[in-house]
Structure formats: C-alpha cells, structure tokens
Design a protein around this motif. Sequence first.
Motif, PDB file in Angstrom:
ATOM      1  N   ARG A   1      -4.460   1.249 -10.247  1.00  0.00           N
ATOM      2  CA  ARG A   1      -3.926   0.952  -9.039  1.00  0.00           C
ATOM      3  C   ARG A   1      -4.822   0.574  -7.914  1.00  0.00           C
ATOM      4  O   ARG A   1      -4.665  -0.238  -6.991  1.00  0.00           O
ATOM      5  CB  ARG A   1      -3.255   2.047  -8.437  1.00  0.00           C
ATOM      6  CG  ARG A   1      -2.336   2.170  -7.265  1.00  0.00           C
ATOM      7  CD  ARG A   1      -1.652   3.509  -7.048  1.00  0.00           C
ATOM      8  NE  ARG A   1      -1.030   3.638  -5.656  1.00  0.00           N
ATOM      9  CZ  ARG A   1      -1.610   3.729  -4.488  1.00  0.00           C
ATOM     10  NH1 ARG A   1      -2.757   4.183  -4.293  1.00  0.00           N
ATOM     11  NH2 ARG A   1      -0.759   3.777  -3.397  1.00  0.00           N
ATOM     12  N   THR A   2      -6.043   1.186  -8.030  1.00  0.00           N
ATOM     13  CA  THR A   2      -7.210   0.912  -7.173  1.00  0.00           C
ATOM     14  C   THR A   2      -7.505  -0.457  -7.285  1.00  0.00           C
ATOM     15  O   THR A   2      -8.076  -1.094  -6.365  1.00  0.00           O
ATOM     16  CB  THR A   2      -8.276   1.852  -7.321  1.00  0.00           C
ATOM     17  OG1 THR A   2      -8.724   1.820  -8.798  1.00  0.00           O
ATOM     18  CG2 THR A   2      -7.961   3.503  -6.895  1.00  0.00           C
ATOM     19  N   ASP A   3      -7.679  -1.285  -8.537  1.00  0.00           N
ATOM     20  CA  ASP A   3      -8.164  -2.391  -8.548  1.00  0.00           C
ATOM     21  C   ASP A   3      -7.124  -3.525  -7.938  1.00  0.00           C
ATOM     22  O   ASP A   3      -7.521  -4.497  -7.175  1.00  0.00           O
ATOM     23  CB  ASP A   3      -8.059  -2.939 -10.141  1.00  0.00           C
ATOM     24  CG  ASP A   3      -9.284  -2.289 -10.712  1.00  0.00           C
ATOM     25  OD1 ASP A   3     -10.292  -1.785 -10.008  1.00  0.00           O
ATOM     26  OD2 ASP A   3      -9.316  -2.052 -12.045  1.00  0.00           O
ATOM     27  N   LEU A   4      -5.633  -3.326  -8.072  1.00  0.00           N
ATOM     28  CA  LEU A   4      -4.757  -3.955  -7.499  1.00  0.00           C
ATOM     29  C   LEU A   4      -4.858  -3.756  -5.997  1.00  0.00           C
ATOM     30  O   LEU A   4      -4.740  -4.896  -5.246  1.00  0.00           O
ATOM     31  CB  LEU A   4      -3.444  -3.537  -7.818  1.00  0.00           C
ATOM     32  CG  LEU A   4      -2.865  -3.921  -9.342  1.00  0.00           C
ATOM     33  CD1 LEU A   4      -1.535  -3.338  -9.543  1.00  0.00           C
ATOM     34  CD2 LEU A   4      -2.926  -5.328  -9.549  1.00  0.00           C
ATOM     35  N   LEU A   5      -5.325  -2.722  -5.057  1.00  0.00           N
ATOM     36  CA  LEU A   5      -5.383  -2.521  -3.815  1.00  0.00           C
ATOM     37  C   LEU A   5      -6.510  -3.212  -3.507  1.00  0.00           C
ATOM     38  O   LEU A   5      -6.754  -3.563  -2.083  1.00  0.00           O
ATOM     39  CB  LEU A   5      -5.308  -0.953  -3.437  1.00  0.00           C
ATOM     40  CG  LEU A   5      -3.964  -0.342  -3.614  1.00  0.00           C
ATOM     41  CD1 LEU A   5      -4.200   1.283  -3.475  1.00  0.00           C
ATOM     42  CD2 LEU A   5      -2.853  -0.773  -2.859  1.00  0.00           C
TER      43      LEU A   5
ATOM     44  N   ARG B   1       0.634  -1.298  -0.143  1.00  0.00           N
ATOM     45  CA  ARG B   1      -0.029  -0.119   0.024  1.00  0.00           C
ATOM     46  C   ARG B   1       0.822   1.378   0.058  1.00  0.00           C
ATOM     47  O   ARG B   1       0.612   2.405  -0.717  1.00  0.00           O
ATOM     48  CB  ARG B   1      -0.802   0.127   1.139  1.00  0.00           C
ATOM     49  CG  ARG B   1      -1.894  -1.002   1.044  1.00  0.00           C
ATOM     50  CD  ARG B   1      -2.919  -0.959   2.347  1.00  0.00           C
ATOM     51  NE  ARG B   1      -4.108  -1.622   2.378  1.00  0.00           N
ATOM     52  CZ  ARG B   1      -5.105  -1.964   3.300  1.00  0.00           C
ATOM     53  NH1 ARG B   1      -4.617  -1.528   4.474  1.00  0.00           N
ATOM     54  NH2 ARG B   1      -6.031  -2.739   2.906  1.00  0.00           N
ATOM     55  N   LEU B   2       2.026   1.242   0.742  1.00  0.00           N
ATOM     56  CA  LEU B   2       2.807   2.274   0.798  1.00  0.00           C
ATOM     57  C   LEU B   2       3.680   2.572  -0.570  1.00  0.00           C
ATOM     58  O   LEU B   2       4.190   3.733  -0.684  1.00  0.00           O
ATOM     59  CB  LEU B   2       3.680   2.311   1.960  1.00  0.00           C
ATOM     60  CG  LEU B   2       2.967   2.358   3.513  1.00  0.00           C
ATOM     61  CD1 LEU B   2       4.103   2.059   4.478  1.00  0.00           C
ATOM     62  CD2 LEU B   2       2.587   3.726   3.547  1.00  0.00           C
ATOM     63  N   THR B   3       3.911   1.669  -1.063  1.00  0.00           N
ATOM     64  CA  THR B   3       4.871   1.792  -2.237  1.00  0.00           C
ATOM     65  C   THR B   3       4.613   1.572  -3.597  1.00  0.00           C
ATOM     66  O   THR B   3       5.166   1.617  -4.594  1.00  0.00           O
ATOM     67  CB  THR B   3       6.141   0.495  -2.029  1.00  0.00           C
ATOM     68  OG1 THR B   3       5.810  -0.816  -1.903  1.00  0.00           O
ATOM     69  CG2 THR B   3       7.089   1.130  -0.696  1.00  0.00           C
TER      70      THR B   3
ATOM     71  N   VAL C   1     -11.838 -12.954  -4.332  1.00  0.00           N
ATOM     72  CA  VAL C   1     -10.764 -12.671  -4.892  1.00  0.00           C
ATOM     73  C   VAL C   1     -10.810 -12.984  -6.483  1.00  0.00           C
ATOM     74  O   VAL C   1     -10.196 -12.154  -7.065  1.00  0.00           O
ATOM     75  CB  VAL C   1      -9.483 -13.522  -4.185  1.00  0.00           C
ATOM     76  CG1 VAL C   1      -8.293 -13.383  -5.099  1.00  0.00           C
ATOM     77  CG2 VAL C   1      -8.942 -13.171  -2.768  1.00  0.00           C
ATOM     78  N   GLY C   2     -11.370 -13.938  -7.050  1.00  0.00           N
ATOM     79  CA  GLY C   2     -11.626 -14.439  -8.088  1.00  0.00           C
ATOM     80  C   GLY C   2     -12.637 -13.541  -8.712  1.00  0.00           C
ATOM     81  O   GLY C   2     -12.306 -13.043  -9.802  1.00  0.00           O
ATOM     82  N   SER C   3     -13.382 -12.953  -8.008  1.00  0.00           N
ATOM     83  CA  SER C   3     -14.214 -11.887  -8.647  1.00  0.00           C
ATOM     84  C   SER C   3     -13.787 -10.548  -8.916  1.00  0.00           C
ATOM     85  O   SER C   3     -13.826  -9.737 -10.018  1.00  0.00           O
ATOM     86  CB  SER C   3     -15.726 -11.765  -7.769  1.00  0.00           C
ATOM     87  OG  SER C   3     -16.382 -12.919  -7.653  1.00  0.00           O
ATOM     88  N   ARG C   4     -12.870 -10.284  -7.739  1.00  0.00           N
ATOM     89  CA  ARG C   4     -12.103  -9.029  -8.045  1.00  0.00           C
ATOM     90  C   ARG C   4     -11.139  -9.047  -9.336  1.00  0.00           C
ATOM     91  O   ARG C   4     -10.769  -8.135 -10.025  1.00  0.00           O
ATOM     92  CB  ARG C   4     -11.420  -8.487  -7.005  1.00  0.00           C
ATOM     93  CG  ARG C   4     -11.973  -8.298  -5.504  1.00  0.00           C
ATOM     94  CD  ARG C   4     -13.061  -7.229  -6.046  1.00  0.00           C
ATOM     95  NE  ARG C   4     -12.578  -5.995  -6.516  1.00  0.00           N
ATOM     96  CZ  ARG C   4     -12.786  -4.873  -6.656  1.00  0.00           C
ATOM     97  NH1 ARG C   4     -14.307  -4.760  -6.177  1.00  0.00           N
ATOM     98  NH2 ARG C   4     -12.354  -3.721  -7.088  1.00  0.00           N
TER      99      ARG C   4
END
Length: 226
Positions: free
Chosen positions: A82-86, A69-71, A215-218
């Motif tokens: 980025r928001t999807d990965l987070l 989250r920080l890096t 997790v699969g849905s995301r």
Amino acid sequence: MPVNSILGVFAKSPIKPLQDHIDKVYDCASVLVPFFEASMSGNWDRAVELRKQISQLEREADLLKREIRLTLPSGLFMPVERTDLLELLTQQDKIANKAKDISGRVIGRQLQVPASMQAPFLAYLTRCVDAAHLAKNAINELDELLETGFRGREVDLVAKMIAELDLIEEDTDDLQIQVRRQLFAMEAELNPVDVMFLYKIIEWVGDLADLSERVGSRLELLLARV
C-alpha cells in the motif's frame, strides 16, 4: 466520486484509481503547450482560459488523490505494498501541481518568452510533456502487470518504458541548457525581473520531466519488490 463508488472500483482493481489519477495529471500538463502558444502570441484571454483549465484539472487530480488516500485498503490481496502505491500517487500528483504553478506564474506577470527563444522553448516544453505522457503509459500498464502476476513480457515492456523515461529526462536536460544559454545571451536586452522569472519557468518546465522520471523510478522500485 462517492466513497461507495470508489470502493467498488478498488474491489475490481486497486490499480484503476491510480490510473485515473495519472490520466488527469497528464491532461493537466499537456495543456501547457497551447497555454504557452497563446501567451507567446500575446493572446492573454486565451491564455487565461487555458490557465483555468489547468487549475480545474489540477483540482480534479487533487480530489482523486485524496479519495485514493482515504479509501485505499490497508490489506490488499496483491503483491504490491500500500505504501508503494501511495508514494507513486504522490509523485504523480506533483506533476499536476507543477503545471499549475508554471501557468500561474506566467499569467501573474503576463510573462512572454522572447521571440527568438520561442521555437526552442516549445521543443523543450513538448519533450518534457512527452515524459509525462510516457509515465502515464507506464502506469496504465499496471493492470496488465497485475493480471500476469507481475511476470513475463509485460514486465519487459514496462521496463523499456522506464528506461525510455530516463532517456527523455536526459534529452530535456540538454534542451534546458540550450534554452538557458539563449536567455543568457540576451539578458542585457530584457527586463531584469523578467529574466529572473524566465529562468525559474525554464527550471520548472524541466521539473515536469524530472517528476515524470521519478514516477518511473517509483514504479521500478515497486516492481523490484514484487
């Protein structure tokens, strides 16, 4: 992991830290199987050791989550937000948190699954952990997806994994119903407080599969946006 080190990883692939995290999350959840085997046999010393192992793995996953989250750069040169990965990271982390909660509750009360329920409960637990394993495998395909530009056979492979996750989650729902029915049938023979906690443990074990399916849905949503 030092900031410079994790930034070096991101310079190579922004996906790798996410994969390291899901690997740690799965390791955490998988320890629940020997943990319950120890508790069912009354080997509480071994169960406590395994509980500590689960807690340590959950802490390591949590540290990875915070570092990511920080890096994680805000301007990635890739077709993934980025928001999807987070958000994917958040869903992954919940699996490790749930595993820690389950083991903590069992140890706190020295709660034992009744002997007649142990085999079906372990089958149910193992199937829920299978879901976490498949979620891990799907996330570990992300680097291949990145290399292929999120196109071709790799996308089909991940889509099949996501579909299989849905099926496993349905299986665990059916297994949960069976285990709950068994517990219901023997409620009168058990400590009422233990019965209440056993229902909660059954529910939380099912959450492992539900969270893995999320997790699969995301991941499916992430692919749809590419």
